[in-house]
Design an enzyme around this catalytic site. Structure first.
Site, PDB file in Angstrom:
ATOM      1  N   CYS A  47      32.685  16.557  14.900  1.00 17.09           N
ATOM      2  CA  CYS A  47      31.636  15.707  14.327  1.00 17.09           C
ATOM      3  C   CYS A  47      30.852  14.912  15.372  1.00 17.09           C
ATOM      4  O   CYS A  47      29.819  14.328  15.054  1.00 17.09           O
ATOM      5  CB  CYS A  47      32.234  14.747  13.308  1.00 17.09           C
ATOM      6  SG  CYS A  47      32.850  15.596  11.856  1.00 17.09           S
ATOM      7  N   HIS A 105      27.448   8.617  11.940  1.00 17.93           N
ATOM      8  CA  HIS A 105      27.957   9.856  11.355  1.00 17.93           C
ATOM      9  C   HIS A 105      28.309   9.591   9.891  1.00 17.93           C
ATOM     10  O   HIS A 105      28.867   8.547   9.558  1.00 17.93           O
ATOM     11  CB  HIS A 105      29.193  10.313  12.139  1.00 17.93           C
ATOM     12  CG  HIS A 105      29.868  11.509  11.546  1.00 17.93           C
ATOM     13  ND1 HIS A 105      29.176  12.637  11.199  1.00 17.93           N
ATOM     14  CD2 HIS A 105      31.167  11.746  11.228  1.00 17.93           C
ATOM     15  CE1 HIS A 105      30.019  13.525  10.695  1.00 17.93           C
ATOM     16  NE2 HIS A 105      31.230  13.010  10.694  1.00 17.93           N
ATOM     17  N   ASN A 126      29.348  15.192   4.228  1.00 13.24           N
ATOM     18  CA  ASN A 126      29.556  15.279   5.672  1.00 13.24           C
ATOM     19  C   ASN A 126      29.164  16.673   6.152  1.00 13.24           C
ATOM     20  O   ASN A 126      29.873  17.641   5.899  1.00 13.24           O
ATOM     21  CB  ASN A 126      31.035  14.994   5.968  1.00 13.24           C
ATOM     22  CG  ASN A 126      31.352  15.011   7.457  1.00 13.24           C
ATOM     23  OD1 ASN A 126      30.524  15.405   8.276  1.00 13.24           O
ATOM     24  ND2 ASN A 126      32.566  14.602   7.809  1.00 13.24           N
TER      25      ASN A 126
HETATM   26  O1  UT7 Z   1      34.004  13.669   9.914  1.00 13.89           O
HETATM   27  C1  UT7 Z   1      35.241  13.889  10.511  1.00 13.89           C
HETATM   28  C2  UT7 Z   1      36.110  12.738  10.381  1.00 13.89           C
HETATM   29  N1  UT7 Z   1      36.618  12.629   9.046  1.00 13.89           N
HETATM   30  C3  UT7 Z   1      36.660  11.467   8.461  1.00 13.89           C
HETATM   31  O2  UT7 Z   1      36.209  10.497   8.986  1.00 13.89           O
HETATM   32  C4  UT7 Z   1      37.339  11.389   7.113  1.00 13.89           C
HETATM   33  C5  UT7 Z   1      38.320  10.258   7.089  1.00 13.89           C
HETATM   34  N2  UT7 Z   1      39.072  10.151   5.880  1.00 13.89           N
HETATM   35  C6  UT7 Z   1      38.528   9.809   4.675  1.00 13.89           C
HETATM   36  O3  UT7 Z   1      37.334   9.690   4.543  1.00 13.89           O
HETATM   37  C7  UT7 Z   1      39.479   9.527   3.545  1.00 13.89           C
HETATM   38  O4  UT7 Z   1      40.787   9.466   4.029  1.00 13.89           O
HETATM   39  C8  UT7 Z   1      39.406  10.538   2.375  1.00 13.89           C
HETATM   40  C9  UT7 Z   1      38.082  10.411   1.648  1.00 13.89           C
HETATM   41  C10 UT7 Z   1      39.593  11.946   2.902  1.00 13.89           C
HETATM   42  C11 UT7 Z   1      40.515  10.226   1.370  1.00 13.89           C
HETATM   43  O5  UT7 Z   1      40.418   8.895   0.922  1.00 13.89           O
HETATM   44  P1  UT7 Z   1      41.669   7.902   0.951  1.00 13.89           P
HETATM   45  O6  UT7 Z   1      41.231   6.642   0.362  1.00 13.89           O
HETATM   46  O7  UT7 Z   1      42.190   7.869   2.357  1.00 13.89           O
HETATM   47  O8  UT7 Z   1      42.675   8.624  -0.032  1.00 13.89           O
HETATM   48  P2  UT7 Z   1      44.164   9.131   0.259  1.00 13.89           P
HETATM   49  O9  UT7 Z   1      44.135  10.405   1.015  1.00 13.89           O
HETATM   50  O10 UT7 Z   1      44.963   7.991   0.783  1.00 13.89           O
HETATM   51  O11 UT7 Z   1      44.642   9.415  -1.210  1.00 13.89           O
HETATM   52  C12 UT7 Z   1      44.803   8.371  -2.188  1.00 13.89           C
HETATM   53  C13 UT7 Z   1      45.172   8.986  -3.512  1.00 13.89           C
HETATM   54  C14 UT7 Z   1      46.338   9.973  -3.424  1.00 13.89           C
HETATM   55  O12 UT7 Z   1      47.071   9.879  -4.612  1.00 13.89           O
HETATM   56  P3  UT7 Z   1      48.420   9.021  -4.665  1.00 13.89           P
HETATM   57  O13 UT7 Z   1      49.309   9.612  -3.616  1.00 13.89           O
HETATM   58  O14 UT7 Z   1      48.021   7.608  -4.352  1.00 13.89           O
HETATM   59  O15 UT7 Z   1      48.891   9.197  -6.073  1.00 13.89           O
HETATM   60  C15 UT7 Z   1      45.645  11.323  -3.375  1.00 13.89           C
HETATM   61  O16 UT7 Z   1      46.440  12.347  -3.849  1.00 13.89           O
HETATM   62  O17 UT7 Z   1      44.059   9.728  -4.024  1.00 13.89           O
HETATM   63  C16 UT7 Z   1      44.469  11.082  -4.281  1.00 13.89           C
HETATM   64  N3  UT7 Z   1      43.325  11.965  -3.991  1.00 13.89           N
HETATM   65  C17 UT7 Z   1      42.368  12.226  -4.893  1.00 13.89           C
HETATM   66  N4  UT7 Z   1      42.216  11.845  -6.174  1.00 13.89           N
HETATM   67  C18 UT7 Z   1      41.114  12.284  -6.827  1.00 13.89           C
HETATM   68  C19 UT7 Z   1      43.032  12.593  -2.839  1.00 13.89           C
HETATM   69  N5  UT7 Z   1      41.889  13.285  -2.973  1.00 13.89           N
HETATM   70  C20 UT7 Z   1      41.462  13.074  -4.236  1.00 13.89           C
HETATM   71  C21 UT7 Z   1      40.337  13.514  -4.969  1.00 13.89           C
HETATM   72  N6  UT7 Z   1      40.202  13.097  -6.250  1.00 13.89           N
HETATM   73  N7  UT7 Z   1      39.402  14.321  -4.429  1.00 13.89           N
END
Ligand code: UT7
Length: 331
Positions: free
Chosen positions: A116, A256, A286
């Site tokens: 990225c 970004h 993204n």
């Molecule tokens: O460009 C390259 C660099 N990349 C980035 O900068 C991305 C960085 N990361 C992020 O933007 C975030 O971590 C994400 C958007 C990918 C995820 O958001 P988060 O707030 O970190 O969520 P998480 O992975 O901690 O998941 C929280 C909860 C989980 O459920 P439990 O374990 O709390 O029950 C996940 O299973 O949300 C759940 N979850 C979803 N729920 C609904 C994960 N993805 C989804 C989804 N829809 N699409």
């Protein structure tokens, strides 16, 4: 003789017409518009559809727009740099393919891979070619067809990424406009958290790698998020400090577009209000190497000669950094 700086003198962009909305994704994986919007800021993304269409399919119309706007022909280009993680093929480079498709007969060039942060690394690289005095017109493209490497049954990744490409032309400037400073980093210990497991020389493609879905993006989102928030904010603050810029003298943050919460954290550290941040993540998601040039493409008309722009990115590698540009023309 005054020092040569590398100024951006034209911008081009392209996003494919097909849209994948949050409502569409709700039908494909266990997710909701509410979750995606509050956690990422994304509403929809553009997807390149059709057989045998790679990233150059989007780069070429972006470049053609740029050439038209600048009133030059492809033959006048000296160097073509294409920042991408989804080149049409593993080799040859997409820069070669683009040169052929636009008819650039006098250029050399290459692909640049920094996930990225590729467009940022390309800005610094392209600027050095201009500053050396040897090259007069460097074309920098940033684009990705992320839909080619996304598993649309994985809700952790499929909600984030989209397709698109943008480009800028770098030319010599004698009045001091253009790239002023760059602060760039790599830390390979971060490679475990964001990568594509198979298809490279370490793990060439086999039936097993395909069955195991190892040709798709793997991301440990939480860990990447943590590093992205900290590092993007820090590097953006540092480049401000070392160039004696304040929240008042920064005209635009060009961040970004990975997650609205990362963008907000960066702006907060810099003391910038929302009206100084370029944001279009809601429309495109993204697009990896496409995010920064697509922001310029959209904001070009609002930009004024002398505006202070801070570019920032964080991505796989890990790679991250910030570039400070003094804008060279009125939009
Ligand atoms: O460009 C390259 C660099 N990349 C980035 O900068 C991305 C960085 N990361 C992020 O933007 C975030 O971590 C994400 C958007 C990918 C995820 O958001 P988060 O707030 O970190 O969520 P998480 O992975 O901690 O998941 C929280 C909860 C989980 O459920 P439990 O374990 O709390 O029950 C996940 O299973 O949300 C759940 N979850 C979803 N729920 C609904 C994960 N993805 C989804 C989804 N829809 N699409």
């Amino acid at each position: 003789m005054s020092k040569i700086t590398a100024a951006i003198t034209a911008v081009g962009g392209y996003v494919p017409p097909d849209i994948l909305s949050n409502a569409d994704l709700e039908k494909m994986v266990e997710t909701s518009d509410e979750w995606i919007t509050t956690r990422t800021g994304i509403k929809e993304r553009h997807i390149l559809k059709g057989e045998n269409k790679g990233v150059t399919e989007m780069a070429v119309p972006a470049v053609e727009e740029l050439l038209r706007k600048r009133g030059i022909t492809a033959d006048e280009l000296d160097v073509i740099i294409c920042a991408t993680v989804t080149g049409d093929m593993i080799f040859p480079s997409s820069a070669c393919v683009i040169a052929d498709k636009i008819g650039a007969k006098n250029a050399w060039g290459f692909d640049l891979q920094a996930a990225c942060s590729g467009f940022l690394f390309g800005l610094e690289t392209g600027a050095k070619f201009i500053e050396s005095g040897k090259h007069k017109k460097v074309l920098l493209i940033g684009g990705d067809k992320m839909s080619a490497i996304i598993d649309y049954t994985d809700r952790n990744t499929c909600i984030i990424f989209g397709d698109g490409a943008g480009c800028v032309l770098l030319e010599p400037d004698n009045e001091g406009f253009g790239v002023q400073d760059a602060l760039l980093h790599i830390d390979g210990s971060g490679r475990h958290y964001l990568h594509q497991k198979a298809g490279g020389s370490q793990k060439p493609p086999t039936h097993q790698t395909v069955d195991a879905k190892e040709h798709f993006v793997f991301q440990d989102g939480k860990t990447v998020f943590k590093f992205a928030v900290t590092n993007m904010a820090q590097v953006s603050y540092e480049i401000m400090e070392r160039n004696n810029l304040t929240a008042d003298s920064v005209t635009w943050l060009v961040p970004h577009q990975a997650n609205l919460r990362i963008i907000d954290a960066t702006a907060e550290r810099m003391g910038l209000s929302r009206d100084k941040i370029m944001i279009n993540i809601e429309k495109y998601g993204n697009t990896t190497n496409g995010t920064l040039p697509l922001l310029l493409w959209e904001w070009e008309k609002k930009l004024k000669k002398g505006d202070n722009l801070i570019f920032s990115a964080f991505g796989g590698g890990f790679t991250w950094g910030s570039v400070y540009i003094k804008w060279a023309y009125n939009g």
